[in-house]
Structures are given as C-alpha cells and as structure tokens.
Design a protein around this motif. Structure first.
Motif, PDB file in Angstrom:
ATOM      1  N   ASP A 129      -6.104   4.900  -7.740  1.00 12.41           N
ATOM      2  CA  ASP A 129      -4.925   3.836  -7.265  1.00 12.41           C
ATOM      3  C   ASP A 129      -4.562   4.218  -5.933  1.00 12.41           C
ATOM      4  N   MET A 130      -4.231   5.440  -5.886  1.00 13.21           N
ATOM      5  CA  MET A 130      -3.821   6.248  -4.276  1.00 13.21           C
ATOM      6  C   MET A 130      -4.959   5.859  -3.252  1.00 13.21           C
ATOM      7  N   LEU A 131      -6.215   6.190  -3.609  1.00 13.28           N
ATOM      8  CA  LEU A 131      -7.380   5.889  -2.498  1.00 13.28           C
ATOM      9  C   LEU A 131      -7.466   4.620  -2.250  1.00 13.28           C
ATOM     10  N   GLY A 132      -7.168   3.402  -3.315  1.00 15.54           N
ATOM     11  CA  GLY A 132      -7.339   2.180  -2.873  1.00 15.54           C
ATOM     12  C   GLY A 132      -6.348   1.897  -1.991  1.00 15.54           C
ATOM     13  N   SER A 133      -5.013   2.223  -2.015  1.00 18.56           N
ATOM     14  CA  SER A 133      -4.092   2.104  -1.069  1.00 18.56           C
ATOM     15  C   SER A 133      -4.311   2.778   0.128  1.00 18.56           C
ATOM     16  N   LEU A 134      -4.739   3.857   0.249  1.00 17.26           N
ATOM     17  CA  LEU A 134      -5.041   4.690   1.265  1.00 17.26           C
ATOM     18  C   LEU A 134      -5.905   3.842   2.167  1.00 17.26           C
TER      19      LEU A 134
ATOM     20  N   ASN B 125      -6.801 -12.405  -3.107  1.00 18.37           N
ATOM     21  CA  ASN B 125      -7.398 -11.289  -4.146  1.00 18.37           C
ATOM     22  C   ASN B 125      -7.228 -10.016  -3.485  1.00 18.37           C
ATOM     23  N   ALA B 126      -7.405  -9.684  -2.298  1.00 16.78           N
ATOM     24  CA  ALA B 126      -7.177  -8.137  -2.009  1.00 16.78           C
ATOM     25  C   ALA B 126      -5.638  -7.678  -2.297  1.00 16.78           C
ATOM     26  N   VAL B 127      -4.609  -8.728  -2.015  1.00 17.94           N
ATOM     27  CA  VAL B 127      -3.188  -8.140  -2.327  1.00 17.94           C
ATOM     28  C   VAL B 127      -3.394  -7.780  -3.934  1.00 17.94           C
ATOM     29  N   LEU B 128      -4.100  -8.531  -4.772  1.00 14.36           N
ATOM     30  CA  LEU B 128      -3.716  -8.546  -6.435  1.00 14.36           C
ATOM     31  C   LEU B 128      -4.385  -7.145  -6.580  1.00 14.36           C
ATOM     32  N   ILE B 129      -5.471  -6.506  -5.973  1.00 15.87           N
ATOM     33  CA  ILE B 129      -6.027  -5.112  -5.985  1.00 15.87           C
ATOM     34  C   ILE B 129      -4.865  -4.350  -5.641  1.00 15.87           C
ATOM     35  N   MET B 130      -4.255  -4.598  -4.626  1.00 13.55           N
ATOM     36  CA  MET B 130      -3.066  -3.520  -4.117  1.00 13.55           C
ATOM     37  C   MET B 130      -2.177  -3.574  -5.092  1.00 13.55           C
ATOM     38  N   CYS B 131      -1.770  -4.741  -5.775  1.00 10.88           N
ATOM     39  CA  CYS B 131      -0.687  -5.008  -6.747  1.00 10.88           C
ATOM     40  C   CYS B 131      -0.967  -3.991  -8.077  1.00 10.88           C
ATOM     41  N   ASN B 132      -2.233  -3.959  -8.224  1.00 11.70           N
ATOM     42  CA  ASN B 132      -2.871  -3.320  -9.546  1.00 11.70           C
ATOM     43  C   ASN B 132      -2.410  -1.966  -9.399  1.00 11.70           C
ATOM     44  N   ALA B 133      -2.767  -1.268  -8.076  1.00  9.40           N
ATOM     45  CA  ALA B 133      -2.157   0.182  -7.924  1.00  9.40           C
ATOM     46  C   ALA B 133      -0.662   0.289  -8.058  1.00  9.40           C
ATOM     47  N   VAL B 134      -0.120  -0.872  -7.695  1.00 13.00           N
ATOM     48  CA  VAL B 134       1.360  -0.617  -7.967  1.00 13.00           C
ATOM     49  C   VAL B 134       1.870  -0.677  -9.361  1.00 13.00           C
ATOM     50  N   ILE B 135       1.230  -1.528  -9.878  1.00 10.76           N
ATOM     51  CA  ILE B 135       1.623  -1.908 -11.496  1.00 10.76           C
ATOM     52  C   ILE B 135       1.064  -0.806 -12.311  1.00 10.76           C
ATOM     53  N   ASP B 136       0.011  -0.117 -12.184  1.00 10.16           N
ATOM     54  CA  ASP B 136      -0.702   0.707 -13.244  1.00 10.16           C
ATOM     55  C   ASP B 136       0.521   2.080 -13.620  1.00 10.16           C
TER      56      ASP B 136
ATOM     57  N   SER C 283       0.784  -1.120  -0.097  1.00 13.36           N
ATOM     58  CA  SER C 283       0.009  -0.043   0.094  1.00 13.36           C
ATOM     59  C   SER C 283       0.721   1.390   0.130  1.00 13.36           C
ATOM     60  N   VAL C 284       1.941   1.058   0.708  1.00 13.08           N
ATOM     61  CA  VAL C 284       2.742   2.376   1.046  1.00 13.08           C
ATOM     62  C   VAL C 284       3.538   2.799  -0.434  1.00 13.08           C
ATOM     63  N   ILE C 285       3.944   1.734  -1.042  1.00 13.46           N
ATOM     64  CA  ILE C 285       4.444   1.608  -2.243  1.00 13.46           C
ATOM     65  C   ILE C 285       3.382   2.379  -3.299  1.00 13.46           C
ATOM     66  N   GLY C 286       2.216   1.835  -3.227  1.00 11.78           N
ATOM     67  CA  GLY C 286       1.537   2.276  -4.066  1.00 11.78           C
ATOM     68  C   GLY C 286       1.064   3.738  -3.918  1.00 11.78           C
ATOM     69  N   VAL C 287       0.884   4.229  -2.648  1.00 11.05           N
ATOM     70  CA  VAL C 287       0.505   5.508  -2.556  1.00 11.05           C
ATOM     71  C   VAL C 287       1.783   6.610  -3.053  1.00 11.05           C
ATOM     72  N   LEU C 288       3.099   6.070  -2.890  1.00  5.23           N
ATOM     73  CA  LEU C 288       4.129   6.841  -3.109  1.00  5.23           C
ATOM     74  C   LEU C 288       4.219   6.995  -4.640  1.00  5.23           C
ATOM     75  N   GLU C 289       4.204   5.908  -5.431  1.00  8.48           N
ATOM     76  CA  GLU C 289       4.285   5.844  -6.984  1.00  8.48           C
ATOM     77  C   GLU C 289       3.231   6.817  -7.553  1.00  8.48           C
ATOM     78  N   ASN C 290       1.956   6.591  -7.036  1.00 10.41           N
ATOM     79  CA  ASN C 290       1.042   7.373  -7.661  1.00 10.41           C
ATOM     80  C   ASN C 290       1.110   8.971  -7.289  1.00 10.41           C
ATOM     81  N   LEU C 291       1.552   9.245  -6.044  1.00 10.86           N
ATOM     82  CA  LEU C 291       1.756  10.488  -5.462  1.00 10.86           C
ATOM     83  C   LEU C 291       2.855  11.147  -6.919  1.00 10.86           C
ATOM     84  N   ILE C 292       4.054  10.463  -6.997  1.00 10.38           N
ATOM     85  CA  ILE C 292       4.977  10.808  -7.706  1.00 10.38           C
ATOM     86  C   ILE C 292       4.075  11.179  -9.209  1.00 10.38           C
TER      87      ILE C 292
END
Lengths: 206, 296
Positions: free
Chosen positions: B69-74, B260-271, B34-43
C-alpha cells in the motif's frame, strides 16, 4: 491489433518532431469518438457496473446474515454423546492444576492438549466456555515449556498462564478477522479445532 | 504505454468530446490521500518492527500488505512530482530520462498492485491455516517460512511487474494482469467463506448471541467489499482501455479514470484500519509508540 499499428505509426512520426509536445497523445490517437446514434445512455456502462457491484456486495451480505440465522439443527445431535464424554474426562482431569511431572513430559502435554481440544469442541454452555478460555494457554506447548524452563515453579507459571494468556496468533487473529468481540463467546473453539475432531464439522459443512 | 501518458491523454483527447468530459479531481486530493496512506502504513511497519511480540507470521503478512500500500501511495506522489517538474519545464517530454522514469514509476505501480493482491491472499491463507490446522500451525507456519514465502511472492511480483510494463501494449499481458483480480477474489471468497461457515457451526453449538455472528458477517462483508469496490473499477478500466477505447460507451467509462485511481489510493488508506488496527496488540504497540515519543 490495429491500435498497436496506429501507436507504432505515431511514435515513428513523433520521433521526428521533438519540438512538438505530443507525447501525451501517443496512445489515444485513434480519432475522436463519435457520440451519435447511441441507443442507450452514454454512461450506461458506468451505471451498470456500479449498480452491479453494489448489488453483489449487498447480496453477499444477505447471504452471510442468512447463514448466521439458519442452519441444519441435526448437526447438534450427532455430537452430543461425544460432548458428554469429553466434558466429563476434561472436568475430571482439569479440576485441579496440572502436576509438575505431567507438565514436564511431552506426553502429558499431548494428552492434556487432546483432552482439552476434545473438551473445547463440545462446549455448549457459557460457564464451561469461560473455564475453557482460562485454560486455553495450555494449548501451546511451546509457550508452556518456555514458561516452565524460565522458572522452576511450574505450578505458579501454570496459574499465570491460566489467566487468559492466549497465544498471539489465536487471540489477535480471531480479533482481527472477526471483530473485537468474540465471534463466538468462546474464542478458542473456532481456532483450536484439531484434525481428528475437526473432521466432524468438516463433514457437516460439506 | 506509460501510465503518465494515460493520465495526461485522458485530459488531452477527451477534451475533443464535450459529451463525456473527463472527470478531473484536484491534484491536492490525490496528494493528500497518498500522504495519509504512506504515513499510516509507515506507522504499521514501525509498530511491528519495534515490538518483538508482534514478530509472528501473521504480522509479517500484514506488514507485506502495508508495504505494498505504501508503494502504491509513493507511486502517486512520485507521479505528481514528475508532472509538476514537467509542467515547470524542467523535464523534456521525450527525453530518455523521462521515459526511464516513466517505466520505473509504472513498474512501481504494478508492483504495488500485485503485492497488494498477493498479500491479501496470503493473509487469508494464513488465517485459514490458523483455523483449520490449528495444531500444526506453529510447525507449518514458522516465521522463517513466512519470510521465505513473502520473499518469493515479492520476487514474482517484481518480475511480473517489470514484464507487464515491458509488454504492456500486448494483449496477453493485459489479460494476465486483469485475470489476477477475479482469481484472487474467488480464492479469498472461498477461504473466508469456509472459515465463516465453521464459525457459524461453532456459534450455534455454543449457543452464543446472534449478535456475534452478525458482527462476523459484517466484518467479512467489509473485508471483501472494500477489496471489490477499490479494485474492480480500475481492473475494468484496464480491460476497456485495451479492448474498446473507441467505443463511446467505453469512452465514457474511461473518462472516469481519476475516480478509479483515487479509489485505489483509498484502498491503501483503508487497509490498515481493517487489517492491522483490528488487532488489539498492534493498537497497544501503536499507542505505546506514540506516548513514548511524547514522554521520553
């Protein structure tokens, strides 16, 4: 619907026993699941779902790669005459930099743009495609007019723009959707296909 | 239904059945992703906001995807914080604040899902208009219109999210929610497929290398494959949970909720990697941002 009734029963019961830490069981109190008498493997849905997903994605990939390899050759013949005409007219007009009056007038832009589109649609040689890339910037009349307004020397601006200054949405869009290298050797033909000329490939595609 | 309840109840009820034990992933995995996802999308958001030349409709849609994606990780981070507080005893199990917090957090999750799906569709539609209506593109898709479309999309997603969370125990809400996924998938497939066919016909006429077409096929497969792999398991989970929670086969699938939940988190990181960072301009803006920060 029985699950709903069970839930409402549970919530009414739980409201009387606040001391019990039972809120996490609110939804799932349907009863323990019995695992006797299973005909197939218990993880069959899981395995079947994931295998189906992988097969679907691989099938999609194979369909796409097959599409890249095959295709109807007759599509090329239909436009060869159009190609020659457009190429000749384009080469004759763009052999030299555009004249300032043509550049200033909207009419000149439209004409050059339509010729340019006509040209880029019929490009079938690499070197001509390269020339096409360099003159892509002329497509965006907004950019061109801005450049002209900015400086009083349209020809210099034109030469500057000719240096592969593709508008944002064209260049990066192609790059972002189809990879870093050009999907086609000449990027613009994919993006800048206008309606009248586009009807031919649309017709072929349908 | 509260999604935190859902999360906990899997652990609670399933422990009765040792045949299909729930797969439990460590909380650190969720938190890190989640933290990686938030940081990436923030960048991505910062790069677009700070650069004037990146403020075009295409990048607005990519920003919308980054926001969802950031909202999902948040959501995941907030949920972890709430669970930690509850485990430490700061929160009452059935307090009104906790129920409200649950509802808000669930709405955030549904909003992020809907926003993600709609942003992906908007990106595909924008690319489609770029290719097939190139001359009219600058007239059709102005930055103002793109902003208006995005505001409408987000308003609808917020309204739908609140509605779905309010009526989450009703079957029609669940069906409406899960029907969005295949609809959007078919929509995106059609758009990208048509674009791909056009690119293929052009490539043949220009006699380009087959390598370029192969790259297009690979890119398209990656785009659609990531979308399908990350979303389909969760959508199936929602369906099975609504319609057959007592069935042993379904129960074994439901035990994999955390995967399944972690896959959604990974989607936020990969997008960001397959949408935002494919654009060389955004990459340059990102590098400029990093190096300007290092050498001010």
């Amino acid at each position: 619907m029985s699950a709903q009734r069970i839930i409402s029963n549970r919530t009414s019961q739980q409201s009387t026993s606040n001391a019990d830490y039972t809120w996490e069981y609110e939804y799932y109190e349907i009863g323990p699941v019995s695992f006797e008498g299973l005909k197939a493997h218990k993880y069959s849905i899981v395995i079947g779902f994931w295998v189906g997903l992988v097969v679907f994605v691989i099938f999609m990939f194979f369909v796409l790669t097959l599409l890249t390899k095959t295709g109807a050759p007759h599509q090329d013949n239909a436009e060869s005459s159009e190609k020659r005409f457009c190429m000749n007219s384009f080469v004759s007009d763009f052999g030299r930099p555009l004249e300032p009056d043509k550049v200033f007038s909207r009419q000149g832009n439209e004409e050059s743009r339509s010729l340019f589109h006509c040209y880029i649609n019929e490009v079938d040689q690499l070197d001509k495609a390269k020339a096409c890339l360099q003159t892509t910037a002329l497509d965006s009349d907004v950019q061109l007019q801005e450049a002209i307004r900015r400086s009083g020397q349209p020809e210099e601006e034109l030469n500057r723009l000719m240096k592969f200054d593709i508008p944002n949405f064209v260049n990066t869009d192609q790059n972002s959707s189809f990879g870093e290298d050009d999907l086609l050797i000449s990027e613009p033909p994919t993006v800048l296909e206008n309606k009248p000329v586009a009807q031919t490939p649309h017709k072929d595609l349908d | 239904k509260h999604l935190i309840d859902l999360y906990e109840s899997v652990n609670g009820t399933m422990s009765n059945n040792s045949d299909c034990p729930p797969v439990v992933l460590p909380e650190e995995v969720f938190f890190t992703i989640s933290v990686i996802g938030v940081l990436e999308n923030l960048i991505v958001l910062l790069a677009v906001i700070k650069n004037k030349n990146l403020q075009s409709p295409m990048y607005f849609f990519i920003c919308s995807l980054a926001i969802s994606d950031m909202l999902g990780s948040l959501y995941k981070i907030l949920e972890n914080i709430l669970i930690i507080f509850r485990n430490m005893g700061y929160l009452e199990p059935r307090g009104s604040f906790e129920s409200t917090a649950d509802d808000v957090v669930d709405s955030l999750f549904i909003l992020s899902l809907l926003g993600s799906i709609c942003s992906l569709s908007a990106i595909a539609a924008d690319r489609y208009i770029t290719i097939f209506h190139a001359l009219q593109y600058q007239r059709l898709v102005t930055p103002r219109r793109a902003a208006v479309v995005l505001m409408i999309i987000w308003a609808c997603c917020t309204g739908s999210g609140i509605t779905i969370v309010t009526f989450s125990h009703h079957v029609p809400a669940v069906i409406a929610f899960t029907a969005l996924f295949p609809l959007m998938l078919v929509f995106i497939l059609c758009l990208y497929g048509h674009m791909f066919l056009l690119a293929r016909s052009h490539a043949r006429r220009v006699s380009t290398l087959p390598r370029a077409n192969m790259k297009g096929a690979i890119t398209l497969t990656v785009l659609l494959g990531v979308f399908i792999f990350c979303w389909a398991p969760f959508v199936l989970h929602i369906l099975l949970m609504t319609f057959c929670p007592a069935d042993p086969y379904c129960a074994c699938y439901l035990a994999l909720f955390q995967v399944n939940a972690v896959l959604i988190m990974c989607n936020a990181v990969i997008d960001p990697f397959i949408y935002a960072f494919r654009s060389p301009e955004l990459r340059d803006a990102f590098k400029k941002m990093i190096f300007c920060n290092r050498y001010p």
